[in-house]
Design a protein around this motif. Structure first.
Motif, PDB file in Angstrom:
ATOM      1  N   VAL A  61       8.572 -18.082  -3.277  1.00 32.25           N
ATOM      2  CA  VAL A  61       8.409 -17.007  -2.304  1.00 32.25           C
ATOM      3  C   VAL A  61       9.742 -16.675  -1.651  1.00 32.25           C
ATOM      4  O   VAL A  61      10.449 -17.567  -1.174  1.00 32.25           O
ATOM      5  N   ALA A  62      10.095 -15.406  -1.650  1.00 29.05           N
ATOM      6  CA  ALA A  62      11.232 -14.921  -0.868  1.00 29.05           C
ATOM      7  C   ALA A  62      10.622 -14.283   0.382  1.00 29.05           C
ATOM      8  O   ALA A  62      10.195 -13.140   0.339  1.00 29.05           O
ATOM      9  N   PRO A  63      10.532 -15.011   1.504  1.00 29.34           N
ATOM     10  CA  PRO A  63       9.772 -14.503   2.649  1.00 29.34           C
ATOM     11  C   PRO A  63      10.422 -13.278   3.283  1.00 29.34           C
ATOM     12  O   PRO A  63      11.635 -13.221   3.435  1.00 29.34           O
ATOM     13  N   LEU A  64       9.573 -12.325   3.668  1.00 24.89           N
ATOM     14  CA  LEU A  64      10.062 -11.122   4.343  1.00 24.89           C
ATOM     15  C   LEU A  64      10.426 -11.457   5.781  1.00 24.89           C
ATOM     16  O   LEU A  64      11.318 -10.869   6.369  1.00 24.89           O
ATOM     17  N   ASN A  65       9.690 -12.402   6.348  1.00 25.42           N
ATOM     18  CA  ASN A  65       9.830 -12.726   7.757  1.00 25.42           C
ATOM     19  C   ASN A  65       9.628 -14.234   7.920  1.00 25.42           C
ATOM     20  O   ASN A  65       8.900 -14.844   7.148  1.00 25.42           O
ATOM     21  N   SER A  66      10.267 -14.797   8.915  1.00 27.50           N
ATOM     22  CA  SER A  66      10.136 -16.243   9.098  1.00 27.50           C
ATOM     23  C   SER A  66       8.767 -16.640   9.634  1.00 27.50           C
ATOM     24  O   SER A  66       8.312 -17.750   9.446  1.00 27.50           O
ATOM     25  N   ASP A  67       8.106 -15.714  10.358  1.00 30.36           N
ATOM     26  CA  ASP A  67       6.772 -15.996  10.881  1.00 30.36           C
ATOM     27  C   ASP A  67       5.756 -15.081  10.214  1.00 30.36           C
ATOM     28  O   ASP A  67       6.113 -14.065   9.639  1.00 30.36           O
ATOM     29  N   GLY A  68       4.497 -15.453  10.347  1.00 26.12           N
ATOM     30  CA  GLY A  68       3.427 -14.530   9.970  1.00 26.12           C
ATOM     31  C   GLY A  68       2.860 -14.713   8.583  1.00 26.12           C
ATOM     32  O   GLY A  68       1.933 -14.023   8.203  1.00 26.12           O
ATOM     33  N   MET A  86       0.840  -1.197   0.000  1.00 22.25           N
ATOM     34  CA  MET A  86       0.000   0.000   0.000  1.00 22.25           C
ATOM     35  C   MET A  86       0.872   1.241   0.000  1.00 22.25           C
ATOM     36  O   MET A  86       2.054   1.188  -0.196  1.00 22.25           O
ATOM     37  N   PHE A  87       0.258   2.352   0.338  1.00 17.16           N
ATOM     38  CA  PHE A  87       0.990   3.593   0.158  1.00 17.16           C
ATOM     39  C   PHE A  87       2.106   3.798   1.156  1.00 17.16           C
ATOM     40  O   PHE A  87       2.988   4.606   0.966  1.00 17.16           O
ATOM     41  N   LEU A  88       2.053   3.075   2.230  1.00 13.34           N
ATOM     42  CA  LEU A  88       3.084   3.231   3.247  1.00 13.34           C
ATOM     43  C   LEU A  88       4.461   2.923   2.667  1.00 13.34           C
ATOM     44  O   LEU A  88       5.454   3.500   3.077  1.00 13.34           O
ATOM     45  N   SER A  89       4.479   2.076   1.686  1.00 14.03           N
ATOM     46  CA  SER A  89       5.763   1.683   1.130  1.00 14.03           C
ATOM     47  C   SER A  89       6.467   2.862   0.472  1.00 14.03           C
ATOM     48  O   SER A  89       7.685   2.934   0.430  1.00 14.03           O
ATOM     49  N   GLU A  90       5.672   3.811  -0.038  1.00 12.73           N
ATOM     50  CA  GLU A  90       6.284   4.962  -0.704  1.00 12.73           C
ATOM     51  C   GLU A  90       7.226   5.687   0.227  1.00 12.73           C
ATOM     52  O   GLU A  90       8.310   6.082  -0.141  1.00 12.73           O
ATOM     53  N   ARG A  91       6.752   5.865   1.464  1.00  6.43           N
ATOM     54  CA  ARG A  91       7.569   6.640   2.382  1.00  6.43           C
ATOM     55  C   ARG A  91       8.904   5.942   2.603  1.00  6.43           C
ATOM     56  O   ARG A  91       9.956   6.553   2.545  1.00  6.43           O
ATOM     57  N   GLN A 101       8.290 -11.432  -4.174  1.00  3.70           N
ATOM     58  CA  GLN A 101       9.545 -10.867  -3.663  1.00  3.70           C
ATOM     59  C   GLN A 101       9.232 -10.085  -2.390  1.00  3.70           C
ATOM     60  O   GLN A 101       8.157  -9.514  -2.250  1.00  3.70           O
ATOM     61  N   SER A 102      10.175 -10.069  -1.442  1.00  3.08           N
ATOM     62  CA  SER A 102       9.907  -9.463  -0.143  1.00  3.08           C
ATOM     63  C   SER A 102      10.214  -7.972  -0.088  1.00  3.08           C
ATOM     64  O   SER A 102       9.451  -7.196   0.450  1.00  3.08           O
ATOM     65  N   GLU A 103      11.369  -7.593  -0.653  1.00  6.44           N
ATOM     66  CA  GLU A 103      11.788  -6.192  -0.519  1.00  6.44           C
ATOM     67  C   GLU A 103      11.889  -5.547  -1.885  1.00  6.44           C
ATOM     68  O   GLU A 103      12.033  -6.223  -2.894  1.00  6.44           O
ATOM     69  N   LYS A 104      11.847  -4.230  -1.893  1.00  8.23           N
ATOM     70  CA  LYS A 104      12.001  -3.480  -3.139  1.00  8.23           C
ATOM     71  C   LYS A 104      13.293  -3.851  -3.837  1.00  8.23           C
ATOM     72  O   LYS A 104      14.307  -4.099  -3.176  1.00  8.23           O
ATOM     73  N   GLU A 105      13.271  -3.822  -5.146  1.00  9.34           N
ATOM     74  CA  GLU A 105      14.509  -4.086  -5.876  1.00  9.34           C
ATOM     75  C   GLU A 105      15.343  -2.801  -5.925  1.00  9.34           C
ATOM     76  O   GLU A 105      15.577  -2.227  -6.981  1.00  9.34           O
ATOM     77  N   ASP A 106      15.762  -2.344  -4.746  1.00 13.13           N
ATOM     78  CA  ASP A 106      16.578  -1.133  -4.723  1.00 13.13           C
ATOM     79  C   ASP A 106      17.965  -1.422  -4.162  1.00 13.13           C
ATOM     80  O   ASP A 106      18.704  -0.530  -3.804  1.00 13.13           O
ATOM     81  N   ASN A 126       5.781  -7.630  -5.423  1.00 13.69           N
ATOM     82  CA  ASN A 126       6.797  -7.152  -4.498  1.00 13.69           C
ATOM     83  C   ASN A 126       6.128  -6.621  -3.232  1.00 13.69           C
ATOM     84  O   ASN A 126       5.321  -5.704  -3.286  1.00 13.69           O
ATOM     85  N   ALA A 127       6.476  -7.205  -2.095  1.00 10.47           N
ATOM     86  CA  ALA A 127       5.806  -6.829  -0.843  1.00 10.47           C
ATOM     87  C   ALA A 127       6.337  -5.530  -0.259  1.00 10.47           C
ATOM     88  O   ALA A 127       5.779  -5.014   0.700  1.00 10.47           O
ATOM     89  N   GLN A 128       7.390  -4.979  -0.822  1.00  8.40           N
ATOM     90  CA  GLN A 128       7.947  -3.709  -0.380  1.00  8.40           C
ATOM     91  C   GLN A 128       8.099  -3.644   1.137  1.00  8.40           C
ATOM     92  O   GLN A 128       7.704  -2.682   1.782  1.00  8.40           O
ATOM     93  N   SER A 129       8.668  -4.716   1.690  1.00 10.98           N
ATOM     94  CA  SER A 129       8.992  -4.796   3.118  1.00 10.98           C
ATOM     95  C   SER A 129       7.781  -4.743   4.032  1.00 10.98           C
ATOM     96  O   SER A 129       7.916  -4.418   5.214  1.00 10.98           O
ATOM     97  N   THR A 130       6.590  -5.018   3.522  1.00 11.71           N
ATOM     98  CA  THR A 130       5.399  -5.014   4.362  1.00 11.71           C
ATOM     99  C   THR A 130       4.828  -6.417   4.420  1.00 11.71           C
ATOM    100  O   THR A 130       4.451  -6.981   3.396  1.00 11.71           O
ATOM    101  N   LEU A 131       4.766  -6.958   5.635  1.00 19.47           N
ATOM    102  CA  LEU A 131       4.346  -8.351   5.792  1.00 19.47           C
ATOM    103  C   LEU A 131       2.923  -8.572   5.293  1.00 19.47           C
ATOM    104  O   LEU A 131       2.643  -9.530   4.572  1.00 19.47           O
ATOM    105  N   SER A 132       2.008  -7.654   5.669  1.00 21.32           N
ATOM    106  CA  SER A 132       0.617  -7.859   5.263  1.00 21.32           C
ATOM    107  C   SER A 132       0.506  -7.816   3.746  1.00 21.32           C
ATOM    108  O   SER A 132      -0.316  -8.494   3.146  1.00 21.32           O
ATOM    109  N   LYS A 133       1.365  -7.022   3.111  1.00 20.72           N
ATOM    110  CA  LYS A 133       1.314  -6.965   1.650  1.00 20.72           C
ATOM    111  C   LYS A 133       1.810  -8.272   1.049  1.00 20.72           C
ATOM    112  O   LYS A 133       1.290  -8.731   0.041  1.00 20.72           O
ATOM    113  N   GLN A 134       2.810  -8.883   1.696  1.00 20.93           N
ATOM    114  CA  GLN A 134       3.274 -10.156   1.147  1.00 20.93           C
ATOM    115  C   GLN A 134       2.168 -11.214   1.242  1.00 20.93           C
ATOM    116  O   GLN A 134       1.983 -12.001   0.312  1.00 20.93           O
ATOM    117  N   ILE A 135       1.434 -11.205   2.344  1.00 19.80           N
ATOM    118  CA  ILE A 135       0.324 -12.155   2.464  1.00 19.80           C
ATOM    119  C   ILE A 135      -0.682 -11.907   1.343  1.00 19.80           C
ATOM    120  O   ILE A 135      -1.083 -12.831   0.636  1.00 19.80           O
TER     121      ILE A 135
END
Lengths: 383, 331
Positions: free
Chosen positions: A158-165, A1-6, A101-106, A133-142
């Motif tokens: 899947v490249a998981p952002l976090n081991s749980d959740g 969502m938009f939070l990733s922009e920041r 993908q879990s994190e931005k390709e930056d 791309n989940a952009q480092s947001t767990l709920s977005k990856q789900i």
């Protein structure tokens, strides 16, 4: 969502590879202008700026040359096959493949990882390849994974952002018996039941090998500072454990004088190193848990009027072109590779799995290493 | 008389009708845009308008909706609550941790702590006269710190094994998941509270003009305090439900969620300056964010940078449309 922009904008402002590299150019020029190394170093640094702009192109070239394709180191544990997982037999060519993908390709690692999966999907000729791309947001990856499933994905990488959740996403895949291959980070879930298998590096081993390089390079004595990765990240924990244990075991003359987090970011690595060099001027070597922080440390060492690679040695983990070419330039001492090119191995694993053959539940890849002896010849294979 | 009436009548009534139409477009701007986007997406992507996909979007949006309800109340008073993302994470971690004592504890503990955090922030804003932006920014940092402190620097993730809590997070009624049902029920309660109750009128009045409200004898400080308490409770509840949904209290969730919530509220037509707000609009704003994200995934080939550009650009367009419409209404 938009939070990733920041987060994205923040990262771009705070950690621009180009600005920090640019800062390096005049310094590097000043210090080593008389030797031949300077020419190489300058060329490499200029090269960095260029690759900074045309990253993807270089990476594609690198991966298609196949010089550093992943090879399996160990896969002797329990295996998993289609019947046990209760999946359906399907030819990869008729399959919709979803990649989360879990994190931005930056950063170089994620860029190379995504590119490698994308390239291999095209090479294998899957029916459809969808990437998110989940952009480092767990709920977005789900939600990404759920979206992939509702779009008819037959297999998931899947490249998981976090081991749980990720449980809701995994159970959605489970409900449709969709095989899930996880790469680079292991899930706290049951292999061959919640997911098929895990492909990745042994992060503890990487830390251990960095310690070996450091012990060899420093002759087994000196004062070391550790730039830790992001806290709460399993990679940080493992790379620290492997390093510290090995120093305890084999480097009795080496003292770890400081451990501070640099959040895997170049700017953070730089500012932390600046502070460390002021409070502990006797530091003779730095172990950074990724290349970006190592490069930040290098800038800080130069700013403090010392020569990186000589006055203060630098060792890090990742194997990015930026860091390896600094070894070539003589301003960096060692890099342990963490190979991000999961494409070929992931698709090979999927292919045999879908054909009904057993595949390992834990497929640990072989990582290379770069030192002053081999860096010049292997720099083209770095990502 | 007979000559004036017909001429005055149509003129004023047509002007009134036009104003009413523009007003309707403005307060229903977000729902209208939402419907258009859904229709376009349905024709563009064969896998968009399917039951699975639509229920997915609803479920994914339900947590943000609950946070957005609290945020709408805060913004209507002219305030802002930046702490919701951190409170969301804390709510999740506390719920997962407290689930060892049963599901009631897992819901009550986060709600009490969320209310407490809201009360502290609200008191500082209402009686301390401090800027909500700064107070809740401090809240964002401090609460995130608490989350990291109680999870060993973020390295421990408490897991949920309580079966009732798992049903609340993952089960549903007639094919609709509980978080969605809870979100919609809270939305209806919120609408009644905001538009049909004395408290709600007080909230709108305080946002419209604080001085006038004081002169009218409204308990301004109490109203302000209460919206931050509400926002804290909602954020913690959303966090607890999210933990139930993911079966774990992951410490890193909710980073930047405050911005998503504020975006949704503003897209929904609530004025950042306060005094006017719509919870139906907030629902539409939340769903718009969810749908846009889903469409980006339907395309499936955009890089993360392009995704950011698309969602940023979309937000800009929606805000421009809102602004143009509200300007017309004023004329």
């Amino acid at each position: 969502m938009f939070l990733s922009e920041r987060i994205g904008i923040h990262a771009a402002l705070a950690n621009p590879a180009v600005t920090s590299t640019r800062k390096l150019v005049p310094m590097a020029l000043q210090r080593t202008s008389r030797s031949l190394v300077a020419a190489v170093g300058l060329a490499a640094t200029v090269g960095l700026i260029l690759t900074g702009c045309t990253n993807t192109g270089t990476d594609t070239k690198g991966s298609s040359s196949g010089s550093s394709e992943q090879t399996v180191k160990a896969s002797d544990g329990p295996t998993c096959d289609l019947a046990t997982y209760k999946g359906e037999k399907i030819d990869l060519k008729d399959a919709v493949v979803g990649f989360s993908q879990s994190e931005k390709e930056d950063n170089p690692f994620r860029i190379a990882e995504t590119q490698s999966i994308k390239d291999e999907a095209a090479k294998v000729g899957v029916k459809k390849f969808i990437s998110t791309n989940a952009q480092s947001t767990l709920s977005k990856q789900i939600s990404d994974i759920q979206d992939l499933i509702s779009q008819g994905a037959n297999v998931l990488i899947v490249a998981p952002l976090n081991s749980d959740g990720l449980e809701p996403a995994l159970s959605a895949a489970r409900a449709k018996n969709i095989p899930v291959i996880t790469i680079d980070r292991k899930l706290n879930a049951e292999a061959c039941s919640d997911y098929v298998s895990f492909l990745g590096s042994d992060f503890v081993e990487q830390g251990k090998r960095a310690a070996d390089q450091l012990i060899k390079g420093t002759g087994g004595k000196g004062k070391v500072a550790i730039l830790l990765g992001a806290s709460g990240n399993g990679v940080t924990t493992d790379r620290t454990k492997g390093f510290v244990d090995e120093i305890k075991a084999k480097g009795s003359g080496i003292e770890i004088v400081a451990q501070q987090t640099g959040d895997f970011a170049r700017d953070k690595g730089q500012s932390v190193t600046e502070q460390l060099l002021q409070s502990n001027p006797e530091i003779t070597a730095i172990y950074a848990e990724n290349d970006e922080m190592g490069l930040g440390a290098q800038a800080a060492i130069i700013a403090a009027g010392k020569t990186p690679g000589k006055d203060i040695q630098i060792y890090s983990i990742d194997g990015t072109k930026n860091a390896v070419s600094q070894i070539v330039a003589g301003q960096y001492n060692g890099v342990i590779e963490s190979n991000p090119r999961f494409g070929p191995l992931a698709f090979k694993t999927l292919k045999s799995f879908l054909a009904g053959d057993p595949v390992g539940q834990d497929i640990i890849i072989e990582d290379g290493e770069y030192d002053p002896d081999n860096a010049a010849s292997k720099v083209d294979g770095a990502f | 008389m007979t000559a004036i009436e017909p001429s005055a009548g149509p003129a004023s009534s047509s002007q009134l009708a036009r104003e009413r139409a523009v007003g309707a477009v403005q307060s229903f701007g977000a729902p209208i845009v939402l419907v258009i986007v859904v229709i376009v997406a349905s024709f563009s992507f064969p896998t968009f308008f399917t039951a699975t996909n639509l229920t997915n979007i609803l479920l994914q949006s339900s947590f943000l909706l609950i946070v957005g309800i609290g945020m709408t109340f805060v913004i209507v008073t002219g305030g802002i609550d930046l702490s919701v993302g951190s409170v969301f994470a804390l709510g999740g971690v506390l719920a997962a941790y407290a689930s060892q004592w049963g599901w009631v504890a897992a819901l009550v503990v986060p709600l009490v702590v969320g209310a407490l955090i809201g009360a502290i922030q609200g008191a500082l804003v209402a009686w301390g006269g401090m800027a909500p932006f700064i107070v809740t920014l401090a809240g964002l940092l401090a609460v995130r710190g608490i989350v990291l402190a109680i999870t060993n620097g973020g390295s421990t993730t408490p897991l949920i094994t309580d079966p009732v809590l798992k049903v609340i997070g993952q089960g549903g009624l007639a094919g609709i998941e509980w978080p969605v049902i809870i979100g919609l029920v809270l939305l209806v309660i919120g609408i009644v509270l905001l538009t049909r109750s004395r408290t709600g009128q007080g909230v709108v009045a305080v946002g419209g003009s604080e001085n006038a409200s004081t002169l009218m004898g409204l308990p301004v400080a109490r109203v302000k305090m209460s919206v931050y308490v509400l926002s804290g409770i909602m954020a913690a509840l959303a966090g607890a439900l999210n933990a139930a949904y993911t079966s774990s209290g992951v410490p890193v969730v909710g980073v930047g969620m405050e911005l998503s919530a504020i975006s949704a509220v503003v897209i929904g037509g609530t004025l950042l300056t306060g005094g006017k707000g719509s919870l139906i609009g907030t629902l539409a704003g939340v769903l718009l964010l969810g749908v846009i994200q889903n469409i980006i995934n339907q395309v499936g080939s955009l890089t993360s940078s392009v995704q950011s550009i698309v969602s940023g650009g979309f937000l800009a367009v929606v805000v421009i449309i809102q602004t143009v419409l509200s300007r017309q209404q004023r004329l």
